[in-house]
Motif scaffolding. Structure first.
Motif, PDB file in Angstrom:
ATOM      1  N   PHE A  79       0.827  -1.206   0.000  1.00 32.41           N
ATOM      2  CA  PHE A  79       0.000   0.000   0.000  1.00 32.41           C
ATOM      3  C   PHE A  79       0.864   1.261   0.000  1.00 32.41           C
ATOM      4  O   PHE A  79       0.611   2.204  -0.760  1.00 32.41           O
ATOM      5  N   LEU A  80       1.887   1.299   0.840  1.00 30.12           N
ATOM      6  CA  LEU A  80       2.740   2.484   0.941  1.00 30.12           C
ATOM      7  C   LEU A  80       3.439   2.784  -0.381  1.00 30.12           C
ATOM      8  O   LEU A  80       3.520   3.942  -0.809  1.00 30.12           O
ATOM      9  N   VAL A  81       3.937   1.746  -1.038  1.00 30.78           N
ATOM     10  CA  VAL A  81       4.577   1.936  -2.342  1.00 30.78           C
ATOM     11  C   VAL A  81       3.552   2.436  -3.362  1.00 30.78           C
ATOM     12  O   VAL A  81       3.847   3.314  -4.178  1.00 30.78           O
TER      13      VAL A  81
ATOM     14  N   LEU B 129      12.720  -0.283  -1.096  1.00 34.27           N
ATOM     15  CA  LEU B 129      11.764   0.822  -1.063  1.00 34.27           C
ATOM     16  C   LEU B 129      10.654   0.541  -0.057  1.00 34.27           C
ATOM     17  O   LEU B 129      10.286   1.409   0.745  1.00 34.27           O
ATOM     18  N   GLU B 130      10.126  -0.671  -0.075  1.00 38.52           N
ATOM     19  CA  GLU B 130       9.074  -1.049   0.874  1.00 38.52           C
ATOM     20  C   GLU B 130       9.568  -0.944   2.312  1.00 38.52           C
ATOM     21  O   GLU B 130       8.870  -0.405   3.184  1.00 38.52           O
ATOM     22  N   ASP B 131      10.761  -1.456   2.560  1.00 38.13           N
ATOM     23  CA  ASP B 131      11.308  -1.431   3.920  1.00 38.13           C
ATOM     24  C   ASP B 131      11.513  -0.002   4.407  1.00 38.13           C
ATOM     25  O   ASP B 131      11.233   0.321   5.567  1.00 38.13           O
ATOM     26  N   TYR B 132      12.012   0.850   3.517  1.00 34.86           N
ATOM     27  CA  TYR B 132      12.255   2.245   3.908  1.00 34.86           C
ATOM     28  C   TYR B 132      10.941   2.928   4.305  1.00 34.86           C
ATOM     29  O   TYR B 132      10.857   3.578   5.357  1.00 34.86           O
ATOM     30  N   LEU B 133       9.927   2.779   3.482  1.00 37.86           N
ATOM     31  CA  LEU B 133       8.640   3.413   3.771  1.00 37.86           C
ATOM     32  C   LEU B 133       8.026   2.854   5.047  1.00 37.86           C
ATOM     33  O   LEU B 133       7.503   3.596   5.884  1.00 37.86           O
ATOM     34  N   PHE B 134       8.095   1.548   5.214  1.00 41.00           N
ATOM     35  CA  PHE B 134       7.488   0.904   6.379  1.00 41.00           C
ATOM     36  C   PHE B 134       8.128   1.387   7.676  1.00 41.00           C
ATOM     37  O   PHE B 134       7.455   1.524   8.702  1.00 41.00           O
ATOM     38  N   GLU B 135       9.422   1.657   7.639  1.00 41.33           N
ATOM     39  CA  GLU B 135      10.129   2.069   8.854  1.00 41.33           C
ATOM     40  C   GLU B 135      10.109   3.581   9.083  1.00 41.33           C
ATOM     41  O   GLU B 135      10.372   4.042  10.193  1.00 41.33           O
ATOM     42  N   HIS B 136       9.798   4.367   8.053  1.00 44.33           N
ATOM     43  CA  HIS B 136       9.908   5.820   8.198  1.00 44.33           C
ATOM     44  C   HIS B 136       8.582   6.581   8.117  1.00 44.33           C
ATOM     45  O   HIS B 136       8.513   7.735   8.549  1.00 44.33           O
TER      46      HIS B 136
END
Length: 203
Positions: free
Chosen positions: A119-121, A162-169
């Motif tokens: 979803f975030l991506v 990209l997914e990991d970055y968005l999920f953590e930030h």
């Protein structure tokens, strides 16, 4: 700070309030504290009421969320409740709390995490709350400028990073209750009582 998902009338989620009568509307809506949305929800609970997810206010938002995953409208609604009730701003911690509270959607935390990352991506690269989405991305990635001026790029080719970055930030944020018309009890002519929460995400 920059937003990922901008607040608007398109990002309101409607909850039906059960267990209370319309005579308490003024009492709840009169709460004007700095954390009035949280405090109004708490007062609803103290009066014996509860919030039950009804729907995303705009059909376009519901459609777009369901395109990413059919459980997303209700999952996001649960996460919104966790945010406004407990001020859990971080996406990762918020989702964990929702899952641990028993809202598992008949799956595990790993699966729910995948859905939220997807979803975030989607929001970053092509999903707009007020526009019916065709599922295609309109951008290829993200450039992050850190506080020290360093530039870090994420490309859709490396989707996992990209997914990991968005999920953590990415974090939940509270927009204006008056501008976006949420955070107070509403009595409809049919006798039902509703309460809206608005969905905004920022870096």
């Amino acid at each position: 700070k920059p937003t990922l998902l901008n607040a608007s009338g398109n990002t309101n989620f409607i909850f039906e309030v059960v267990g209370i009568d319309s005579h308490v509307l003024d009492q709840v809506n009169a709460i004007k504290t700095r954390t009035k949305v949280k405090d109004r929800i708490q007062r609803i609970y103290e009066l014996g009421g509860s919030l039950r997810f009804y729907k995303a206010e705009k059909e376009t938002m519901a459609y777009n969320l369901s395109m990413v995953d059919s459980c997303l409208p209700e999952l996001i609604a649960n996460m919104l409740q966790e945010f406004y009730e407990n001020r859990t701003t971080a996406i990762s911690k918020n989702l964990e709390n929702v899952f641990n509270a028993g809202n598992n959607f008949h799956t595990d935390l790993i699966s729910l995490t995948v859905k939220i990352k997807r979803f975030l991506v989607s929001v970053l690269l092509g999903f707009f709350a007020g526009q019916k989405w065709d599922g295609n991305y309109v951008a290829n990635g993200l450039i992050v400028v850190k506080e020290d001026g360093e530039h870090v790029g994420f490309h859709i080719v490396d989707k996992a990073a990209l997914e990991d970055y968005l999920f953590e930030h990415i974090k939940f944020d509270t927009p204006s209750t008056t501008r976006h018309r949420f955070g107070h009890l509403i009595a409809e002519n049919n006798g039902n009582i509703y309460f809206k929460l608005n969905f905004q995400l920022r870096f």
